[in-house]
Design an enzyme around this catalytic site. Structure first.
Site, short mmCIF file in Angstrom:
data_model
loop_
_atom_site.label_atom_id
_atom_site.label_comp_id
_atom_site.label_asym_id
_atom_site.label_seq_id
_atom_site.Cartn_x
_atom_site.Cartn_y
_atom_site.Cartn_z
N ARG A 136 0.83 -1.21 0.00
CA ARG A 136 0.00 0.00 0.00
C ARG A 136 0.86 1.26 0.00
O ARG A 136 1.91 1.29 0.64
CB ARG A 136 -0.92 0.00 1.23
CG ARG A 136 -2.31 -0.53 0.91
CD ARG A 136 -3.15 -0.77 2.12
NE ARG A 136 -3.27 0.37 3.03
CZ ARG A 136 -4.05 0.39 4.10
NH1 ARG A 136 -4.81 -0.66 4.37
NH2 ARG A 136 -4.10 1.43 4.89
N ARG B 120 0.26 8.37 10.26
CA ARG B 120 -1.02 7.69 10.54
C ARG B 120 -1.15 7.41 12.03
O ARG B 120 -2.24 7.53 12.60
CB ARG B 120 -1.12 6.40 9.73
CG ARG B 120 -1.34 6.69 8.25
CD ARG B 120 -1.05 5.50 7.39
NE ARG B 120 -1.89 4.36 7.68
CZ ARG B 120 -1.54 3.10 7.43
NH1 ARG B 120 -0.37 2.82 6.89
NH2 ARG B 120 -2.37 2.13 7.71
P1 AP5 Z 1 -4.52 -5.32 8.85
O1 AP5 Z 1 -5.59 -6.30 9.20
O2 AP5 Z 1 -4.39 -4.89 7.43
O3 AP5 Z 1 -4.55 -4.08 9.86
P2 AP5 Z 1 -5.58 -2.85 9.94
O4 AP5 Z 1 -5.84 -2.56 11.37
O5 AP5 Z 1 -6.75 -3.08 9.05
O6 AP5 Z 1 -4.63 -1.71 9.38
P3 AP5 Z 1 -4.92 -0.54 8.34
O7 AP5 Z 1 -3.57 0.04 8.04
O8 AP5 Z 1 -5.71 -1.02 7.16
O9 AP5 Z 1 -5.74 0.42 9.17
P4 AP5 Z 1 -5.93 1.89 8.89
O10 AP5 Z 1 -7.05 2.18 9.81
O11 AP5 Z 1 -4.74 2.74 9.00
O12 AP5 Z 1 -6.24 1.93 7.29
P5 AP5 Z 1 -7.56 2.17 6.46
O13 AP5 Z 1 -7.48 1.35 5.26
O14 AP5 Z 1 -8.76 2.13 7.32
O15 AP5 Z 1 -3.13 -6.00 9.32
C1 AP5 Z 1 -1.90 -5.35 9.11
C2 AP5 Z 1 -0.83 -6.42 8.79
O16 AP5 Z 1 -0.63 -7.25 9.93
C3 AP5 Z 1 -1.18 -7.37 7.65
O17 AP5 Z 1 -0.02 -7.64 6.92
C4 AP5 Z 1 -1.68 -8.64 8.35
O18 AP5 Z 1 -1.38 -9.79 7.57
C5 AP5 Z 1 -0.90 -8.63 9.65
N1 AP5 Z 1 -1.68 -9.09 10.79
C6 AP5 Z 1 -2.96 -8.74 11.10
N2 AP5 Z 1 -3.35 -9.30 12.25
C7 AP5 Z 1 -2.28 -10.02 12.70
C8 AP5 Z 1 -2.05 -10.81 13.86
N3 AP5 Z 1 -3.00 -10.94 14.82
N4 AP5 Z 1 -0.84 -11.40 14.02
C9 AP5 Z 1 0.13 -11.23 13.08
N5 AP5 Z 1 -0.02 -10.48 11.96
C10 AP5 Z 1 -1.21 -9.88 11.77
O19 AP5 Z 1 -7.37 3.72 6.08
C11 AP5 Z 1 -6.39 4.13 5.16
C12 AP5 Z 1 -6.55 5.63 4.89
O20 AP5 Z 1 -7.85 5.87 4.28
C13 AP5 Z 1 -6.53 6.53 6.13
O21 AP5 Z 1 -5.21 6.88 6.52
C14 AP5 Z 1 -7.35 7.74 5.63
O22 AP5 Z 1 -6.58 8.56 4.81
C15 AP5 Z 1 -8.43 7.08 4.78
N6 AP5 Z 1 -9.63 6.74 5.58
C16 AP5 Z 1 -10.15 5.50 5.79
N7 AP5 Z 1 -11.25 5.57 6.57
C17 AP5 Z 1 -11.43 6.88 6.85
C18 AP5 Z 1 -12.39 7.59 7.63
N8 AP5 Z 1 -13.39 6.95 8.28
N9 AP5 Z 1 -12.27 8.94 7.70
C19 AP5 Z 1 -11.30 9.61 7.07
N10 AP5 Z 1 -10.33 8.99 6.32
C20 AP5 Z 1 -10.41 7.63 6.21
#
Ligand code: AP5
Length: 221
Positions: A160, A171
């Site tokens: 990403r 972040r």
């Molecule tokens: P993963 O499951 O992908 O973690 P995650 O918590 O979903 O992390 P994100 O980075 O997706 O969260 P985020 O909130 O920053 O991003 P979002 O897409 O919402 O796991 C991460 C890694 O760890 C993976 O490789 C996985 O394999 C591994 N893993 C998972 N669990 C594990 C475990 N238990 N043990 C070992 N390994 C593990 O947002 C992105 C951007 O979009 C934001 O920065 C913002 O710009 C925008 N955005 C999204 N939503 C909004 C909103 N509501 N308002 C405003 N902007 C928004």
């Protein structure tokens, strides 16, 4: 059942949401995935959102709230949903309450995935995503069977644009400044469950499903 997954970037919200969606047979809604799809398709919303996503900032509330409101009118959310990445601040949480009010439904459970910073950094820096089906991998923790190729659909795997060190730092700052306040917001509403998210993914699903099972009868009232 209506669930919110709350937690810092990399705590495992997307990974858990996919597993829970399958186990509970309810729709997974990730605002991050919807926004990335808009960016990929060069839509007007995607063009506006890209600069915020790439610098690790929140996309403006009005855009995201409108987008989520429309998504919650979909025909696939009658049995419930899992929100992953929404709400991100108090304004979004209050907007969600307003969106749900006329539908006469409420959020049943909010799971706060509490992961430590070293774990978060390790997870985000090694994360890889399938460009076709969105499956989530990790180069060490959950590697694909064939490097660079998705196990599920043979799609190409990519990193990403916001998973590089500087953006990860931003972040995390944004999370602490804006999103962490939601822990208290939902604690006051007695909907919050604290989950130790440093555990491996299977254990986490088990911990969450145990709580949803014990709350199931209540949520049907
Ligand atoms: P993963 O499951 O992908 O973690 P995650 O918590 O979903 O992390 P994100 O980075 O997706 O969260 P985020 O909130 O920053 O991003 P979002 O897409 O919402 O796991 C991460 C890694 O760890 C993976 O490789 C996985 O394999 C591994 N893993 C998972 N669990 C594990 C475990 N238990 N043990 C070992 N390994 C593990 O947002 C992105 C951007 O979009 C934001 O920065 C913002 O710009 C925008 N955005 C999204 N939503 C909004 C909103 N509501 N308002 C405003 N902007 C928004």
């Amino acid at each position: 059942m209506r669930i919110i997954l709350l937690g810092p970037p990399g705590s495992g919200k997307g990974t858990q949401a996919k597993a829970l969606s399958k186990a509970l047979n309810i729709t997974h809604i990730s605002t991050g995935d919807i926004l990335r799809e808009e960016v990929k398709n060069n839509t007007p919303l995607g063009l506006q959102a890209k600069k915020y996503i790439d610098s690790g900032l929140l996309v403006p509330d009005d855009l995201v709230i409108r987008m989520l409101g429309a998504r919650l009118n979909g025909p696939d959310i009658k049995e419930g949903f899992i929100l992953d990445g929404f709400p991100r601040n108090i304004m979004q949480a209050e907007a969600l309450d307003e969106i749900l009010k006329p539908k006469k439904v409420e959020i049943d459970n909010v799971f706060y995935l509490d992961a430590s910073e070293p774990v978060i950094i390790q997870r985000l820096s090694g994360r890889r995503i399938c460009s076709n089906c969105g499956a989530i991998f990790h180069i060490k923790n959950m590697p694909p069977k064939v490097e660079g190729t998705c196990d599920k659909c043979n799609g190409n795997i990519y990193q990403r644009s916001d998973d590089y060190p500087e953006t990860i730092k931003n972040r995390l700052k944004v999370y602490l400044k804006e999103t962490a306040a939601l822990i208290d917001y939902y604690k006051k509403q007695k909907r919050l469950h604290n989950i130790n998210a440093d555990k491996d993914a299977q254990h986490l699903v088990g911990d969450i499903l145990k709580i949803t099972a014990s709350k199931h009868d209540h949520s049907q009232v």
